[in-house]
Scaffold this motif. Sequence first.
Motif, short mmCIF file in Angstrom:
data_model
loop_
_atom_site.label_atom_id
_atom_site.label_comp_id
_atom_site.label_asym_id
_atom_site.label_seq_id
_atom_site.Cartn_x
_atom_site.Cartn_y
_atom_site.Cartn_z
N ASP A 189 0.83 -1.20 0.00
CA ASP A 189 0.00 0.00 0.00
C ASP A 189 0.87 1.25 0.00
O ASP A 189 2.08 1.19 -0.21
CB ASP A 189 -0.97 -0.02 1.18
CG ASP A 189 -0.26 -0.04 2.53
OD1 ASP A 189 0.92 0.36 2.58
OD2 ASP A 189 -0.89 -0.43 3.53
N GLN A 195 0.10 -6.11 1.65
CA GLN A 195 -1.28 -6.50 1.89
C GLN A 195 -1.60 -7.74 1.06
O GLN A 195 -1.45 -7.73 -0.16
CB GLN A 195 -2.25 -5.37 1.52
CG GLN A 195 -2.02 -4.05 2.25
CD GLN A 195 -2.54 -4.07 3.67
OE1 GLN A 195 -3.19 -5.03 4.10
NE2 GLN A 195 -2.28 -3.00 4.42
N PHE A 493 -6.51 -3.98 -5.69
CA PHE A 493 -5.33 -3.17 -5.37
C PHE A 493 -5.45 -1.77 -5.98
O PHE A 493 -4.94 -0.80 -5.42
CB PHE A 493 -4.06 -3.85 -5.85
CG PHE A 493 -3.70 -5.08 -5.06
CD1 PHE A 493 -3.81 -5.09 -3.68
CD2 PHE A 493 -3.26 -6.23 -5.69
CE1 PHE A 493 -3.49 -6.23 -2.94
CE2 PHE A 493 -2.93 -7.37 -4.95
CZ PHE A 493 -3.04 -7.36 -3.58
N MET A 496 -7.46 -0.06 -3.56
CA MET A 496 -6.65 0.18 -2.36
C MET A 496 -5.77 1.41 -2.51
O MET A 496 -5.64 2.22 -1.58
CB MET A 496 -5.79 -1.05 -2.06
CG MET A 496 -4.92 -0.91 -0.83
SD MET A 496 -3.80 -2.33 -0.59
CE MET A 496 -2.58 -2.00 -1.90
N ASN A 497 -5.17 1.57 -3.69
CA ASN A 497 -4.27 2.70 -3.91
C ASN A 497 -5.02 4.03 -3.92
O ASN A 497 -4.43 5.07 -3.60
CB ASN A 497 -3.53 2.51 -5.23
CG ASN A 497 -2.54 1.36 -5.18
OD1 ASN A 497 -2.04 1.03 -4.11
ND2 ASN A 497 -2.29 0.74 -6.31
N LYS A 500 -6.27 4.30 0.18
CA LYS A 500 -5.15 4.65 1.06
C LYS A 500 -4.13 5.43 0.24
O LYS A 500 -3.06 4.94 -0.11
CB LYS A 500 -4.52 3.40 1.66
CG LYS A 500 -3.61 3.69 2.85
CD LYS A 500 -3.21 2.42 3.58
CE LYS A 500 -2.35 2.76 4.79
NZ LYS A 500 -1.99 1.55 5.57
N LEU A 512 -9.08 0.27 6.23
CA LEU A 512 -8.79 -0.07 4.84
C LEU A 512 -9.59 -1.29 4.42
O LEU A 512 -10.18 -1.32 3.33
CB LEU A 512 -7.29 -0.32 4.67
CG LEU A 512 -6.86 -0.85 3.29
CD1 LEU A 512 -7.20 0.16 2.20
CD2 LEU A 512 -5.36 -1.16 3.27
#
Length: 540
Positions: A189, A195, A493, A496-497, A500, A512
């Motif tokens: 992350d 992760q 992902f 996620m980017n 976070k 998250l």
Amino acid sequence: MAEGKRAKTYHFHPEWEQDYFFVYSHSKPVCLICNTTVALAKKGNLERHFKTVHRSYERDFPAKTLLRATKVRDLKAQLAARQSIFTTPKTQSKAATIASYRVSHVLAKHNKPFKDGDIVKEAFLEAADSLFDHFKNKTEIVDAIKGVQLSRNTATRRCEGMAVDVEEQLRKDIDTCECFSLQFDESTDMVDVAQLCVFIRMVFEDMSTKEELLTILPLKGHTRGEDIFNAFMGFVSGTKLPLFKLISITTDGAPSMVGRTIRARSLQRRLFRAHLEENDAEHTDLLLHTDLEDHQWLLDLSFLTDLTGELSELNLELQGKGKDVVNMMSSVSTFKSKLKLMSNRLRLGNLCNFPHMQAELQRQGKGVAQLDSARYEEHVQSISSEFERRFTDFASIEPIASYMCYPFGASIDVGDIAAKVKSLFDFESSTLEDEILTLQNDIEMKARSTSAQPGEHVVFWKLLVAEKYPSLRRCALNLTALFGSTYLCESAFSHMNIIKSKYRSTMTDDHLAACLRLATSSYTPNYEKLASSSQCQVSH
């Protein structure tokens, strides 16, 4: 009360409204005149109260008259108005709470920060000022919008609650599904915490499927294969995941996933870039120098452009949620055949698959005869060999998938198919052989198979009676459960980017996970249930 003697049940009769000015409200008889409640709905209790306390009503409003009926109706309306004074605020508070859950869910679906709830509310109020300008109840509408709780802390709590609710729905589906497969991938992350993302594909008795985020696990230390295994098994132990339903695990084949070596640290490039920025370097990353006057290099580049274009098309074809492994295998097989065709065309000097290279040759004033075709043919054959190596698992599944798509072919080798299914899913081969032979001679099922539309093999296998074809039906379930790629993890992902980011780099792992679950899930949170379990208050 004597042992075994049941308490007598009393029922309120509608005619008592006219006879004694009583109504049944909140499980008790209520006097319309003085609002007194009576414990038991007994005729004698109501009659005694009416004739003792309100005897004048018997005289002023004679029984069986329109005058009494009108008086009862007016008193009932007054009681309802008094009760609504208490119930309306409660109803409005609950509606505001449900609205805050819904807005928070939208924020999470679009990877927005918790604090954006206040912006949504501000925008809603601004729009309402003109949108409802000619509405008679504009004030009530605006007040209702103001009552929606959307502060940063409230949106955070709402997302936490919804994530728990969605996870509970997932747990129920895991318990009821017939089998499932898992998809693993690992990435870092914003703050370089590794992760581990795990998706699950569940298949149910009716052959329907669901793909959901199972969990995302932070790996604080090493990310070797054993570390990934230990982290996941800790999750399995804590959640009691029924591994006996597990059919397969799909990874991207990275070393850390197959347990060969330790992954490289992604921090090195970040430190290098930071060093360049601190020293006011003109460039903040490594540059690749290319001599644009090198004709051979330009031909190589144009060849690479054409080839990667073909690969990109395949990549897009394989992407997406809910992809059937059978269809994905068909796409890969088609591309492998296309690579062989491209190699043959290059050998013959046919550049129809390489328009950029053909254009570059024309720009350089050269013909196809001057092209070193063997050089590029070798590269295409190398990619073809790599495809064969990378998709070895598909090769072992393909004969079974072909049979499952059409089990009535004339050239089916019963023993061979049974042996392949046994090696893949560990079934009893003799039982499978019997079922395959029985199905081949099942006239009704053969007729249904020919009437099915292309790609409806799952629908066909759903028609099989489990008692008659238990192994074949189980084979169809297992095949349907298979993942064909790690697309879902890679897509997660990307979420996620965004979630976070550098502006939310201090976000906790729990938050998250909650935001990622809501952003990727197909489940809808139970807003009514969540609001009922919350303390419903309007915003201050």
